[in-house]
Design a protein around this motif. Structure first.
Motif, PDB file in Angstrom:
ATOM      1  N   ALA A 157      36.121  46.289  33.337  1.00 31.16           N
ATOM      2  CA  ALA A 157      36.476  46.618  34.730  1.00 31.16           C
ATOM      3  C   ALA A 157      35.284  46.398  35.656  1.00 31.16           C
ATOM      4  O   ALA A 157      35.436  45.836  36.751  1.00 31.16           O
ATOM      5  CB  ALA A 157      36.964  48.063  34.824  1.00 31.16           C
ATOM      6  N   SER A 166      45.936  41.266  41.886  1.00 33.11           N
ATOM      7  CA  SER A 166      45.403  41.491  40.533  1.00 33.11           C
ATOM      8  C   SER A 166      45.504  42.962  40.154  1.00 33.11           C
ATOM      9  O   SER A 166      45.901  43.304  39.033  1.00 33.11           O
ATOM     10  CB  SER A 166      43.947  41.035  40.447  1.00 33.11           C
ATOM     11  OG  SER A 166      43.859  39.630  40.515  1.00 33.11           O
ATOM     12  N   ALA A 167      45.160  43.832  41.095  1.00 31.91           N
ATOM     13  CA  ALA A 167      45.269  45.271  40.842  1.00 31.91           C
ATOM     14  C   ALA A 167      46.732  45.668  40.622  1.00 31.91           C
ATOM     15  O   ALA A 167      47.036  46.482  39.736  1.00 31.91           O
ATOM     16  CB  ALA A 167      44.675  46.061  42.001  1.00 31.91           C
ATOM     17  N   THR A 187      45.132  46.485  30.303  1.00 29.54           N
ATOM     18  CA  THR A 187      45.110  46.740  31.748  1.00 29.54           C
ATOM     19  C   THR A 187      43.924  46.065  32.412  1.00 29.54           C
ATOM     20  O   THR A 187      44.085  45.350  33.408  1.00 29.54           O
ATOM     21  CB  THR A 187      45.094  48.253  32.021  1.00 29.54           C
ATOM     22  OG1 THR A 187      46.275  48.839  31.464  1.00 29.54           O
ATOM     23  CG2 THR A 187      45.023  48.550  33.503  1.00 29.54           C
ATOM     24  N   LEU A 235      43.335  42.439  35.079  1.00 26.45           N
ATOM     25  CA  LEU A 235      42.650  42.251  36.362  1.00 26.45           C
ATOM     26  C   LEU A 235      42.163  40.812  36.493  1.00 26.45           C
ATOM     27  O   LEU A 235      42.351  40.172  37.527  1.00 26.45           O
ATOM     28  CB  LEU A 235      41.468  43.214  36.482  1.00 26.45           C
ATOM     29  CG  LEU A 235      41.805  44.678  36.690  1.00 26.45           C
ATOM     30  CD1 LEU A 235      40.554  45.535  36.506  1.00 26.45           C
ATOM     31  CD2 LEU A 235      42.418  44.895  38.060  1.00 26.45           C
TER      32      LEU A 235
END
Length: 175
Positions: free
Chosen positions: A50, A74-75, A103, A107
């Motif tokens: 992240a 993307s989020a 997850t 992104l």
């Protein structure tokens, strides 16, 4: 990823983006290997992915190669992947570390590479499952159980997620 050249050389921000994608790839490999050996994915690896995305996106914003809209999409994709993954976790179909890694890898995939990311991940995951059923000693539980028992006790899905993410990383570096 559009390279920005200044005087025939890549700008520092473009180089930072390349380094972030390389870090993404290395973190995926580490997560896949860890999951293969222990059936766990450390939270720190997902957090580092992240952080790498945040740096990559920030450099892209400053370069003008990434827009706020693209980051938002993307989020949004990552939130959708998390929602589906959380449901799968709730019914015991996937582990929590797998959900987190899926997850954050989403992104980088964004909306344009999301289908490819999920398709490669699913294909490699299916191949891992078939390999376990065929008797391949994959994962820590495979050594102590029958083939079907090993598959029921857990399929290390980190390597499949890593494969899908590496597909995304290669795609970003070639763009």
């Amino acid at each position: 990823m559009r390279r920005v050249l200044i005087g025939g050389r890549m700008s520092l921000l473009a180089l930072l983006q390349v380094c972030c994608v390389a870090a993404f790839a290395l973190l995926l490999i580490a997560a896949g290997w860890q999951d293969l050996r222990t059936m766990r994915i450390a939270n720190g690896l997902s957090l580092a992915v992240a952080a790498s995305f945040i740096l990559w996106a920030g450099a892209g914003l400053l370069l003008g190669s990434v827009t706020m809209s693209q980051i938002g999409w993307s989020a949004g994709c990552a939130i959708a992947v998390f929602a589906v993954g959380a449901l799968a976790f709730a019914v015991g179909a996937i582990g929590g570390g797998d959900v987190k890694l899926l997850t954050v890898a989403s992104l980088f995939a964004g909306p344009t590479r999301q289908f490819d990311f999920l398709a490669v991940t699913a294909i490699v995951g299916g191949l891992l499952g078939l390999a376990i059923l065929a008797g391949a000693p994959i994962g820590p539980s495979a050594r102590s159980q029958s083939h079907v028992g090993a598959l029921r006790s857990g399929l290390p899905y980190g390597p499949a997620i890593a494969a899908g993410g590496l597909w995304v990383a290669a795609s970003l570096l070639m763009a």
